[in-house]
Design an enzyme around this catalytic site. Structure first.
Site, short mmCIF file in Angstrom:
data_model
loop_
_atom_site.label_atom_id
_atom_site.label_comp_id
_atom_site.label_asym_id
_atom_site.label_seq_id
_atom_site.Cartn_x
_atom_site.Cartn_y
_atom_site.Cartn_z
N GLU A 11 -5.02 -5.73 10.65
CA GLU A 11 -4.00 -4.71 10.87
C GLU A 11 -4.25 -4.02 12.21
O GLU A 11 -5.04 -3.05 12.27
CB GLU A 11 -4.05 -3.66 9.75
CG GLU A 11 -3.79 -4.22 8.37
CD GLU A 11 -3.26 -3.14 7.44
OE1 GLU A 11 -2.14 -3.30 6.95
OE2 GLU A 11 -3.96 -2.15 7.22
N GLU B 63 -6.49 4.19 8.25
CA GLU B 63 -6.34 5.63 7.99
C GLU B 63 -7.63 6.19 7.38
O GLU B 63 -8.00 7.33 7.65
CB GLU B 63 -5.13 5.87 7.07
CG GLU B 63 -3.83 5.63 7.84
CD GLU B 63 -2.67 5.12 7.01
OE1 GLU B 63 -2.70 5.25 5.77
OE2 GLU B 63 -1.72 4.59 7.61
N GLY C 93 3.00 -1.39 4.29
CA GLY C 93 2.98 0.05 4.05
C GLY C 93 4.38 0.57 3.76
O GLY C 93 4.89 0.48 2.64
N GLY C 94 5.03 1.10 4.78
CA GLY C 94 6.33 1.75 4.62
C GLY C 94 7.35 0.94 3.82
O GLY C 94 8.01 1.47 2.91
N SER D 44 3.80 -2.72 10.33
CA SER D 44 5.26 -2.68 10.48
C SER D 44 5.96 -3.98 10.09
O SER D 44 6.94 -4.38 10.73
CB SER D 44 5.63 -2.26 11.91
OG SER D 44 5.14 -0.95 12.17
N HIS E 290 -9.16 0.57 5.34
CA HIS E 290 -7.86 0.84 5.97
C HIS E 290 -8.07 1.75 7.18
O HIS E 290 -8.91 2.66 7.15
CB HIS E 290 -6.90 1.48 4.97
CG HIS E 290 -5.50 1.49 5.47
ND1 HIS E 290 -5.05 2.42 6.37
CD2 HIS E 290 -4.46 0.65 5.24
CE1 HIS E 290 -3.78 2.17 6.66
NE2 HIS E 290 -3.40 1.09 5.99
N GLY F 245 2.65 1.64 10.90
CA GLY F 245 3.57 2.77 10.75
C GLY F 245 4.27 3.15 12.05
O GLY F 245 4.88 4.22 12.13
N ASN G 210 0.87 -1.18 0.00
CA ASN G 210 0.00 0.00 0.00
C ASN G 210 0.91 1.24 0.00
O ASN G 210 1.54 1.54 1.01
CB ASN G 210 -0.88 -0.03 1.26
CG ASN G 210 -1.74 1.21 1.39
OD1 ASN G 210 -1.84 2.01 0.46
ND2 ASN G 210 -2.36 1.38 2.55
N TRP G 211 0.95 1.91 -1.15
CA TRP G 211 1.87 3.04 -1.28
C TRP G 211 1.30 4.32 -0.68
O TRP G 211 1.99 5.35 -0.65
CB TRP G 211 2.24 3.25 -2.75
CG TRP G 211 3.01 2.10 -3.34
CD1 TRP G 211 3.51 1.01 -2.66
CD2 TRP G 211 3.38 1.89 -4.72
NE1 TRP G 211 4.16 0.15 -3.52
CE2 TRP G 211 4.09 0.66 -4.80
CE3 TRP G 211 3.17 2.61 -5.88
CZ2 TRP G 211 4.60 0.17 -6.00
CZ3 TRP G 211 3.68 2.11 -7.09
CH2 TRP G 211 4.39 0.90 -7.14
N LYS G 212 0.06 4.30 -0.27
CA LYS G 212 -0.59 5.46 0.37
C LYS G 212 -0.39 6.74 -0.46
O LYS G 212 -0.33 6.67 -1.68
CB LYS G 212 -0.07 5.61 1.81
CG LYS G 212 -0.15 4.29 2.60
CD LYS G 212 0.07 4.49 4.06
CE LYS G 212 0.16 3.12 4.75
NZ LYS G 212 0.23 3.24 6.20
C1 PEP Z 1 -0.52 -0.26 6.30
O1 PEP Z 1 -0.64 0.95 6.22
O2 PEP Z 1 -1.41 -1.02 5.87
C2 PEP Z 1 0.67 -0.78 6.95
C3 PEP Z 1 0.69 -2.03 7.30
O3 PEP Z 1 1.68 0.12 7.13
P1 PEP Z 1 3.14 -0.19 7.75
O4 PEP Z 1 3.63 -1.46 7.08
O5 PEP Z 1 3.96 0.99 7.39
O6 PEP Z 1 2.93 -0.38 9.21
#
Ligand code: PEP
Length: 249
Positions: free
Chosen positions: A166, A96, A233-234, A212, A94, A172, A9-11
């Site tokens: 999640e 967010e 994510g990151g 993470s 998600h 994050g 997920n590049w957000k």
């Molecule tokens: C996400 O936003 O779905 C996620 C898992 O982010 P991160 O891997 O950065 O925690």
């Protein structure tokens, strides 16, 4: 056998050039045997990503979608718009979107129903907040989220559902659920699906872990029997890191 999936997920990251560079770097990694790999660029880069990945096994998916078929919803994107550019899978729910855009379980139920009606795959995200876990309410919260958004779907829709557990406190933050915590929750979720539907639906639904995940911890988390991959994510913003996570499955 259930699918193994790693989705990035590049957000709201990467401009046009950076998107092209990341895609080129991913393509250079070659093929990914035995695992479905998906990437979710921001909406204005979906067309570019689909074109660039047309001859690759990497699937381009959306980060969000509106529940209405069309109409006066400024700034929104519909299922048929996504499909018209070759995007047949979408992330919904998600944390967010829930936290910053007030997406409720009820609205998410509508979004999921619309996606399913359009025969789209849904990567459905859910998970408890830190206070829920500290108060030992995490199972209850997750059950409620799933029940409100997904458990009205017919059995037949479940072929299109991918679950992504999640925990919000792990997104994050650099803090990851332990492999044991992930397995415990994933087994609980599979049990809920079995209870609500049947053993076959539960056995076949892929349940991803997100929060993470890095190349350093992916293998241990993915080794758990009810963890079928990850939503990243990151670490998905770097081709080397993302590829290392894909290879950990
Ligand atoms: C996400 O936003 O779905 C996620 C898992 O982010 P991160 O891997 O950065 O925690």
């Amino acid at each position: 056998m259930r699918k193994k999936i790693v989705a990035g997920n590049w957000k709201m990251n990467n401009n046009k050039e950076e998107t092209a560079q990341l895609i080129a770097a991913l393509k250079a990694k070659g093929s990914f045997a035995g695992v479905e790999v998906k990437v979710a660029p921001t909406s204005i880069h979906l067309v570019q990503a689909v074109d660039a990945l047309i001859d690759s096994a990497i699937e381009v998916i959306g980060q969000n979608m509106h529940q209405a078929t069309n109409g006066a919803y400024t700034g929104e994107i519909s299922a048929s718009m996504l499909q018209s550019i070759g995007v047949n899978s979408v992330i919904l729910g998600h944390s967010e979107r829930r936290a910053y855009f007030n997406e409720t379980d009820e609205a998410l139920a509508e979004k999921v129903a619309t996606a399913v009606k359009h025969d789209m795959e849904v990567v459905f995200c859910f998970g408890e907040e830190l206070a829920d876990r500290q108060n030992e309410q995490h199972f209850k919260v997750v059950e409620e989220q799933l029940s409100k958004a997904l458990f009205s779907l017919p059995n037949t829709a479940w072929g299109k559902i991918v679950l992504a557990y999640e925990p919000v406190w792990a997104i994050g933050t650099g803090e990851t659920a332990s492999p044991e915590q992930a397995q415990e929750m994933h087994a609980f979720i599979r049990g809920l699906v079995a209870q609500q539907y049947d053993a076959s639906v539960a056995e076949n639904v892929a349940i991803l872990y997100g929060g993470s995940v890095k190349s350093a911890n992916a293998q241990e988390i993915f080794s758990k029997p009810d963890v079928d991959g990850g939503l990243i994510g990151g670490a998905a913003l770097n081709a080397d890191d993302f590829f290392a996570i894909v290879q950990s499955i």
